[in-house]
Design an enzyme around this catalytic site. Structure first.
Site, short mmCIF file in Angstrom:
data_model
loop_
_atom_site.label_atom_id
_atom_site.label_comp_id
_atom_site.label_asym_id
_atom_site.label_seq_id
_atom_site.Cartn_x
_atom_site.Cartn_y
_atom_site.Cartn_z
N SER A 33 -22.98 -29.51 17.29
CA SER A 33 -23.99 -30.45 16.10
C SER A 33 -23.73 -31.44 16.23
O SER A 33 -25.12 -32.41 15.86
CB SER A 33 -23.34 -29.67 14.70
OG SER A 33 -22.42 -30.18 14.72
N ASP A 87 -13.84 -29.44 19.93
CA ASP A 87 -13.65 -29.12 18.54
C ASP A 87 -12.10 -30.09 18.21
O ASP A 87 -11.33 -29.14 17.58
CB ASP A 87 -13.31 -27.30 18.88
CG ASP A 87 -14.86 -26.60 18.97
OD1 ASP A 87 -15.73 -27.10 18.63
OD2 ASP A 87 -14.73 -26.27 20.18
N GLU A 106 -20.48 -26.54 30.22
CA GLU A 106 -19.63 -28.32 30.20
C GLU A 106 -18.50 -28.47 30.35
O GLU A 106 -18.88 -29.63 31.48
CB GLU A 106 -19.03 -28.06 28.31
CG GLU A 106 -19.96 -27.33 27.38
CD GLU A 106 -20.03 -27.42 25.92
OE1 GLU A 106 -20.89 -27.54 25.17
OE2 GLU A 106 -18.49 -27.00 26.12
#
Ligand code: 5RP
Length: 220
Positions: A33, A87, A106
């Site tokens: 996001s 995170d 990633e």
């Protein structure tokens, strides 16, 4: 903290990342996001970049909508910069990633990039990694075997329901670790046959972390 405040933190840090984008080069773009806000900001300078390597199909689709050329990593020697979220992060700029399940691509792109700039909101700071579960991407037929090995390492793996990675694999989210030695644990998980990748980014952490609050962005 309310959703609007968190969104504002992510927007602030996404805007701040623009100053790290070199002219006329191919950049790496992560997933999540926070990165989605960054991609929206990228629209304003899209003519200044040569193209992008995307870390997920989701990101690729978003970049394509802006008509930013998508480049395969196989066609690039080294990327100047990789922008991605996380995170959790610690004081050594070691990260936990993979909440969105894109960890393998990633990690590859982070390692193929000269500079990894991580964009996070201030809530992601952790004294010790492990509170946010560690995603482990696993070859489907090895799921139960790998889960048993993760238990032997002291973790509590949970199968991520109804989720298949862009690489056709499954994810085990491992809870219950208090990770005082991130590099060692990252290595140990990698050695389990059937594991494709894990979400501890300690061997290749971030070079810089931009931390967004509702009012400002701090460089770390
Ligand atoms: C995806 C990731 C993301 O970077 C991570 O989950 C952070 O996401 P968000 O920006 O939505 O908080 O690792 O695999």
């Amino acid at each position: 903290m309310d959703k609007q405040a968190i969104a504002q933190m992510k927007i602030n840090v996404a805007k701040a990342a623009l100053q790290y984008i070199p002219q006329n080069q191919i950049i790496g773009v992560g997933t999540g996001s926070t990165v989605n806000y960054f991609i929206e900001e990228l629209a304003a300078i899209k003519n200044n970049i040569a193209g992008a390597v995307a870390s997920s199909i989701e990101t690729e689709n978003r970049l394509k909508k802006l008509q930013i050329p998508i480049v395969a990593l196989n066609d690039v020697d080294e990327l100047a910069v990789y922008i991605d979220g996380a995170d959790a992060f610690n004081s050594l700029r070691q990260l936990v990633k993979g909440g969105g399940g894109a960890l393998t691509r990633e990690k590859i792109i982070a390692n193929a990039s000269s500079k990894f700039i991580c964009i996070v909101d201030a809530n992601k700071k952790a004294d010790v990694l492990g509170k946010f579960p560690i995603a482990v991407e696993v070859i489907p037929m090895a799921r139960s075997f790998v889960a048993r090995q993760l238990v032997k390492l002291g973790g509590q793996p949970q199968y991520r329901q109804d989720f298949v990675t862009d690489n056709g694999n499954i994810i085990l989210d491992v809870f219950g670790w208090h990770i005082t030695q991130p590099i060692e644990l990252e290595n140990k998980i990698n050695q389990i046959p059937g594991v494709v990748c894990n979400g501890i980014f300690a061997m290749r952490g971030a070079d810089k972390i931009l931390i967004g609050s509702t009012e400002a962005v701090i460089e770390f």
